[in-house]
Design a protein around this motif. Structure first.
Motif, PDB file in Angstrom:
ATOM      1  N   TRP A  88      -7.822   6.842  -1.210  1.00 46.49           N
ATOM      2  CA  TRP A  88      -6.615   7.140  -0.418  1.00 46.49           C
ATOM      3  C   TRP A  88      -6.945   8.156   0.696  1.00 46.49           C
ATOM      4  N   ILE A  91      -9.312   6.392   3.440  1.00 44.36           N
ATOM      5  CA  ILE A  91      -8.574   5.468   4.320  1.00 44.36           C
ATOM      6  C   ILE A  91      -7.428   6.205   5.025  1.00 44.36           C
ATOM      7  N   ASP A  92      -7.120   7.407   4.595  1.00 43.28           N
ATOM      8  CA  ASP A  92      -5.988   8.172   5.116  1.00 43.28           C
ATOM      9  C   ASP A  92      -4.688   7.347   5.017  1.00 43.28           C
ATOM     10  N   PRO A  94      -1.540   7.913   3.404  1.00 41.03           N
ATOM     11  CA  PRO A  94      -0.135   8.342   3.494  1.00 41.03           C
ATOM     12  C   PRO A  94       0.338   8.621   4.903  1.00 41.03           C
ATOM     13  N   TYR A 136       1.283  -0.320   3.962  1.00 38.79           N
ATOM     14  CA  TYR A 136       0.756  -1.358   3.068  1.00 38.79           C
ATOM     15  C   TYR A 136      -0.686  -1.777   3.368  1.00 38.79           C
ATOM     16  N   LEU A 137      -1.016  -1.905   4.672  1.00 39.33           N
ATOM     17  CA  LEU A 137      -2.371  -2.357   4.997  1.00 39.33           C
ATOM     18  C   LEU A 137      -3.405  -1.381   4.474  1.00 39.33           C
ATOM     19  N   ARG A 138      -3.076  -0.111   4.604  1.00 36.03           N
ATOM     20  CA  ARG A 138      -4.030   0.915   4.156  1.00 36.03           C
ATOM     21  C   ARG A 138      -4.053   1.016   2.635  1.00 36.03           C
ATOM     22  N   ILE A 139      -2.916   0.810   2.002  1.00 34.48           N
ATOM     23  CA  ILE A 139      -2.901   0.798   0.536  1.00 34.48           C
ATOM     24  C   ILE A 139      -3.831  -0.320   0.044  1.00 34.48           C
ATOM     25  N   ARG A 140      -3.712  -1.465   0.695  1.00 29.54           N
ATOM     26  CA  ARG A 140      -4.557  -2.603   0.306  1.00 29.54           C
ATOM     27  C   ARG A 140      -6.043  -2.255   0.447  1.00 29.54           C
TER      28      ARG A 140
ATOM     29  N   ARG B 199      -6.256  13.249   8.067  1.00 29.69           N
ATOM     30  CA  ARG B 199      -4.977  13.958   7.960  1.00 29.69           C
ATOM     31  C   ARG B 199      -5.115  15.164   7.032  1.00 29.69           C
ATOM     32  N   THR B 202      -3.012  14.676   3.598  1.00 26.30           N
ATOM     33  CA  THR B 202      -3.292  13.637   2.601  1.00 26.30           C
ATOM     34  C   THR B 202      -3.528  14.198   1.196  1.00 26.30           C
ATOM     35  N   ILE B 206      -1.207  12.864  -2.399  1.00 28.01           N
ATOM     36  CA  ILE B 206      -1.697  11.860  -3.352  1.00 28.01           C
ATOM     37  C   ILE B 206      -1.890  12.435  -4.746  1.00 28.01           C
ATOM     38  N   MET B 663       4.650  -5.341   0.222  1.00 24.03           N
ATOM     39  CA  MET B 663       3.211  -5.592   0.334  1.00 24.03           C
ATOM     40  C   MET B 663       2.865  -7.062   0.597  1.00 24.03           C
ATOM     41  N   MET B 666       3.490  -8.234   4.213  1.00 25.27           N
ATOM     42  CA  MET B 666       2.888  -7.445   5.291  1.00 25.27           C
ATOM     43  C   MET B 666       1.845  -8.275   6.037  1.00 25.27           C
TER      44      MET B 666
END
Lengths: 159, 720, 222
Positions: A88, A91-92, A94, A136-140, B199, B202, B206, B663, B666
């Protein structure tokens, strides 16, 4: 009195039996990493683990959690939290960050049960978690990365 | 063009500055050597925007709030860049409400309009450069060296062989006089700006540690839930709280201007208590609001016309001469913001001060509101901004509604209390993006170029009644109602034109929603452009190239998006590509959407290719993230979202009937950021409007069906 | 790792045809450790012979008509959203009175209990929750397994009745287990406790299923 275990710690609490687990852990135990988003099991922000399943704590009455083991984002086991948090960060993922505890708790079950998830597995595991910032893209991407990190961590610890 | 009132956001920004009396925010120096109570270390605080601790920590004090858009990082980068700070030692925090933190353009402390970087680009760099200069001076003094022979790197001053950590210089730097002018780095020397920087927020987002408004806790803190008017403008006639008070954990029930507040030990008790509350409401005019009549009324108003904004030549005569005429109208519904964290506000009120913890975009407005309600002087109201769990404008409300309510509850109850909204309160508690109808009659010449333009737009004003009314509402025309339309590059060039705005006054509360006017105007303008291209028998991208031949930045992003997306490639039946190119919040964005329409899956957006020129890209990965987010946010609204009223009552309640993109829906998004040296433009709102027309234009390409009203889901059966 | 092959919906019909011909042959692989219950051939064959003999009897005609009528009533319950929503034709459950595909991309999963973070029981509790749009629930909330999905959705009365007579479809040793299932299964009983109720009471529903079977488990004409 209701007995339950949260993040490995035992509690005996005087609670209304219909009080959702979400409000027990947030308002009674002060663990605020788990979020309220909808209250009706629609968004996944409140996802915690109960006996190893990613339950929606906003609709789970504490009576069902009696005698069970709850794990929140604050207590996620390192074999899952480490690869996920590393991914996480890398990919940064959040943006506002509010939904991310729930996203990570859902993703943890996925990579536990399916060490090398496909995009389809990710759709099947994660479509219950809304991200209003639409990360979503980054979560994936992060789930794919976390699964790689997890298997290399496992290999390293095996050596 | 003479007589044209062509105020866009850039002009609006200029006007705002003038309205503030040409106010240039003083680069005010607050007392130095201010240490945190109990903290052992010293702080060097040359200005309001940063402090350097004796432990080397550089703390950036943010005049803007972090709601996901990334200023926690990008504003910190500006200071860290000029300070030559060690990025690993940089932390950020939200500023208190204070004049030093006023937006440099808006003259109030506010995060909005996608202008944070524009506001702070010079001020924050200057703040960092000032600190650096003082630290260098301190080191030079220590080693009796000339400052010319000192340089800085990674949080250290280098004097000859000596490397001195900033933390070591804090005590000496504190005593030095602050310079008036400082020299900023040349762009070629930048180490952070323009680079991919992770960032700063972050890690805490998390692991559950980040504190949002709803997470604020104190011993003895009560949770309040307010029963609010079920119909806009309804008033409490009477209420019966006897059943409420029998709920275990309920402590108090009080009346406040917005309704009846139930205070309890926790959220669950407050909710159960509120569920049992019996309130009788006097509905008032709000009962007349009904979505069944809404579109008809908008159309009637369009027939009547409105206040003329643009007028030039004789559009009626020009239409008679036109080779082709396109007559269309576009509609968009009311929309709710639905940030993941519903709004909330914690208030500790005592005899002599009012402390507030909340996620807000409008600190000094909130401060003023609390001062009004409590009668306390402004300086005795303290706003503690915490992370915002999304906002999209919900926390940039012109009337500080949820902060006012929180303070009212604290005042009426005398308790330390957190007022929390449920998701249902959020969806139904109304601060909506107004519904809008845009009607056009456009004449094309033989070449397909628009030569006659008649437009009537109808919708509520978001700026009226707010702090920006004076600058945004000109001769009765809210410039945000026709944002980007009247001053669109090709419209400006049309000799014969008339643009009118009809502004209904309804009890529905409307306010800023991500991209504000652009959230509906781009959909109308770019759907129309597509229809003009079709009428002219031209390829949609080619047609836009013709319209924007004098607009190099638009043309550039259009060409990049067309090339990267493979525009023009052969697609199977049921698939299509749609384009949109538009300027938004001082950024130039082209989007090309590729999708399929099938019986099984309906509209399935496969890929969106984006080219964005947002001026100087300060944090490129942040730009990509915001662009991905704003595309998907706009897509979610265009596909699914609609707030409707039945006898004044909002019919949607929660995500089950106000659904969000998930998701599995997307699309793949590819973002190309243009390298530019222009002033930083906005990003957070840059693509929200564009995706809507890019989507419907692609649906047209795939099916031949033109969608002129949103959301798309209402048309799903007619598409296949 | 356990690998599950998802059986196509058409499998049921192929298997059904083969069973009627008196040969047990399943062309599809099942999970190694899955238990496949034997097909009750005796019931199917005997039934066929009996019916042929009775062709000319008026009494038998009446009995057959009553059997079909009973099924027609029960069919309305089987196809009601409270029942059919968990017997979908695809791998996603349905929801609501319009039987739309469950939101959030919920999937059946091999054991019918959902997948990964999207298990049925993550939201559906041990009992119905009070309040608008809150998930209904019971301890055993689940769908049929992927191996034996027991599809109702899209079936005509005749097709569904054929399914119930096919132990490959139901997984029941004989058709009388079907009666036991509709009479006592907690999940079936639960379907009569929330939302828009099925058109028959549970008692009447069971009676109609019983009558259908007792009177020969006749296949409806369509």
């Amino acid at each position: 009195m209701i007995k339950l275990t949260v993040n490995g710690k035992s509690y005996e609490l005087d609670l209304p039996s219909d009080m959702p687990v979400l409000w027990v852990i947030r308002d009674r135990l002060g663990l605020t990493g788990t979020k309220y988003g909808c209250g009706v099991a629609q968004c996944g922000a409140c996802t915690v683990h109960m006996d190893g399943e990613a339950i929606r704590s906003c609709v789970t009455p504490v009576s069902r959690a009696a005698g069970k083991s709850i794990v929140t984002i604050e207590g996620l086991e390192p074999s899952l939290s480490k690869p996920l948090q590393e991914a996480w960060t890398e990919i940064d993922v959040p943006q506002c960050g509010y939904c991310q505890s729930g996203q990570i708790m859902a993703a943890a079950i996925l990579i536990r049960d399916q060490p090398q998830p496909t995009d389809n597995d990710i759709d099947n595991a994660m479509a219950g978690n809304i991200c209003r910032c639409c990360t979503y893209l980054r979560i994936r991407q992060a789930i794919h990365l976390a699964s790689r990190l997890k298997s290399s961590n496992a290999m390293l610890s095996a050596i | 063009m003479e007589g044209l009132n062509s105020i866009g956001r850039r002009q609006f920004i200029r006007n705002t500055t003038l309205a503030a009396g040409g106010l240039i925010i003083p680069f005010k120096i607050t007392p130095r050597n201010k240490t945190k109570a109990g903290a052992p270390e010293l702080f060097f605080r040359p200005n309001a925007y940063l402090r350097v601790g004796s432990d080397d920590t550089v703390t950036i004090v943010l005049s803007h709030c972090e709601m996901g858009q990334g200023i926690w990082t990008s504003l910190s980068m500006l200071i860290a860049e000029e300070l030559d700070a060690d990025w690993k030692s940089v932390k950020a925090e939200h500023a208190p409400a204070a004049v030093e933190f006023y937006h440099t353009i808006y003259a109030t402390q506010r995060t909005g309009g996608s202008t944070s970087l524009l506001s702070e680009f010079d001020r924050y760099r200057k703040a960092g450069a000032t600190a650096r200069q003082l630290l260098v001076q301190a080191a030079a003094n220590r080693y009796k060296a000339d400052v010319k022979n000192c340089r800085t790197e990674n949080g250290q001053v280098i004097v000859g062989e000596n490397r001195i950590r900033y933390g070591e210089l804090v005590e000496e730097a504190m005593r030095l006089p602050v310079p008036g002018e400082v020299k900023l780095k040349e762009p070629a020397d930048w180490k952070l700006i323009g680079k991919k920087v992770k960032r700063l927020d972050t890690p805490d987002k998390i692991n559950g540690k980040a504190i949002f408004g709803i997470d604020v806790q104190f011993p003895g803190l009560l949770t309040a839930m307010v029963a609010r008017a079920p119909i806009p403008g309804a008033k409490v006639k009477s209420y019966d709280a006897s059943a409420t008070k029998s709920v275990a954990g309920v402590r108090q029930v009080v009346q406040v201007p917005s309704g009846i507040a139930v205070l309890a030990d926790d959220f669950w008790a407050a909710k159960k208590g509120r569920d049992k509350l019996k309130v009788e409401w006097v509905p008032g005019d709000g009962e007349k609001i009904d979505s069944d009549n809404l579109l008809a009324e908008l159309k009637q108003r369009a027939d009547k016309g409105g206040i003329v904004n643009n007028t030039s030549g004789d559009p009626d005569a020009a239409l008679k001469r036109a080779a082709k005429i396109v007559e269309v109208e576009y509609y968009q519904p009311f929309l709710a913001h639905a940030p993941m964290e519903p709004v909330n506000c914690t208030v500790r009120l005592s005899k002599d001060k009012c402390e507030i913890w909340t996620g807000t975009q409008t600190q000094t407005d909130d401060q003023r509101a609390a001062s009004e309600i409590t009668g306390l002087p402004i300086e005795n109201v303290f706003i503690n901004t915490v992370f915002l769990g999304g906002s999209f404008g919900r926390r940039n409300i012109t009337r500080s509604d949820f902060v006012r309510e929180g303070v009212e509850v604290a005042k009426a109850s005398g308790k330390l209390v957190k007022t929390v909204w449920t998701r249902e309160d959020d969806i139904q508690g109304g601060m909506y993006r107004p519904a809008f109808l845009h009607r056009f009659k456009v004449g094309l010449d033989a070449n397909g170029e628009p030569v006659a333009w008649k437009q009537v737009s109808v919708g509520q004003s978001v700026m009226t009644g707010g702090p920006f009314e004076k600058v945004a509402v000109i001769n009765g025309v809210d410039m945000f109602s026709i944002e980007g339309m009247h001053n669109a590059p090709f419209v400006k060039g049309i000799k014969d034109q008339r643009i009118e705005l009809n502004t209904p006054v309804w009890p529905v509360t409307v306010d800023n929603w991500r991209a504000v006017g652009l959230s509906h105007t781009i959909f109308a303008m770019e759907s129309l452009t597509d229809e003009l291209a079709h009428a002219a028998g031209k390829d949609p991208v080619e047609y836009r190239r013709m319209l924007y031949k004098q607009e190099p930045r638009l043309l550039n992003v259009l060409n990049i998006a067309a090339e990267k997306s493979g525009w023009g490639k052969q697609l199977p039946k049921g698939q299509g590509m749609g384009v949109t190119v538009f300027e938004a919040v001082q950024s130039y964005v082209a989007l090309i959407t590729e999708l399929s329409v099938t019986k099984e899956k309906g509209v399935r957006v496969e890929k969106v290719t984006c080219a964005i020129d947002c001026g100087l890209p300060i944090n490129p990965d942040g730009i990509v993230a915001q662009t991905e987010g704003s595309i998907a946010f706009g897509l979610s609204a265009a596909l699914y979202s609609e707030i409707t009223f039945k006898k004044g009552r909002v019919q949607q309640k929660n995500f089950y009937n106000y659904p969000m993109l998930r998701m599995n829906e997307m699309p793949d998004i590819e973002v190309h950021v243009v390298q530019s040296t222009e002033k930083p433009g906005g990003v957070g709102e840059s693509s929200v409007g564009q995706i809507m027309s890019s989507l419907t234009n692609a649906i047209f390409a795939a099916t031949g069906k033109r969608i002129r009203s949103l959301p798309v889901i209402h048309h799903s059966t007619s598409l296949i | 790792m356990k690998k599950i092959r998802y059986a196509p919906a058409s499998r049921v019909w192929i298997t059904g045809t083969i069973v009627a011909a008196g040969i047990v042959f399943s062309p599809f692989a099942f999970p190694e450790n899955a238990v496949q219950e034997p097909v009750n051939l005796a019931f199917t064959l005997a039934d066929t012979i009996d019916r042929t003999k009775a062709q000319n009897s008026n009494e038998e005609k009446k009995r057959a008509a009553e059997s079909k009528a009973a099924f027609a009533d029960a069919y309305k319950v089987f196809m009601h959203p409270r029942c059919m929503n968990c017997h979908p034709s695809g791998d996603a459950p349905l929801q609501g009175d319009k039987s739309t595909i469950h939101t959030m991309n919920v999937q059946r999963g091999p054991d019918g209990k959902g997948l990964f973070a999207m298990k049925c029981k993550n939201c559906h509790q041990d009992a119905n929750l009070e309040g608008e749009h809150l998930p209904p629930g019971i301890e055993t909330w689940h769908l049929p397994t992927a191996q034996r999905p027991m599809v109702f959705q899209g079936k005509t009365p005749r097709q569904l009745a054929m399914g119930f007579k096919d132990s490959a479809f139901t997984g029941f040793k004989d058709i009388h287990r079907l009666v036991e299932h509709v009479e006592t299964d907690h999940l079936v009983l639960h379907s009569f406790t929330y939302g828009t109720r099925p058109p028959l009471s549970h008692k009447d529903f069971v009676a109609r299923v019983k009558e259908w079977i007792d009177k020969g488990a006749e296949l409806p004409d369509k």
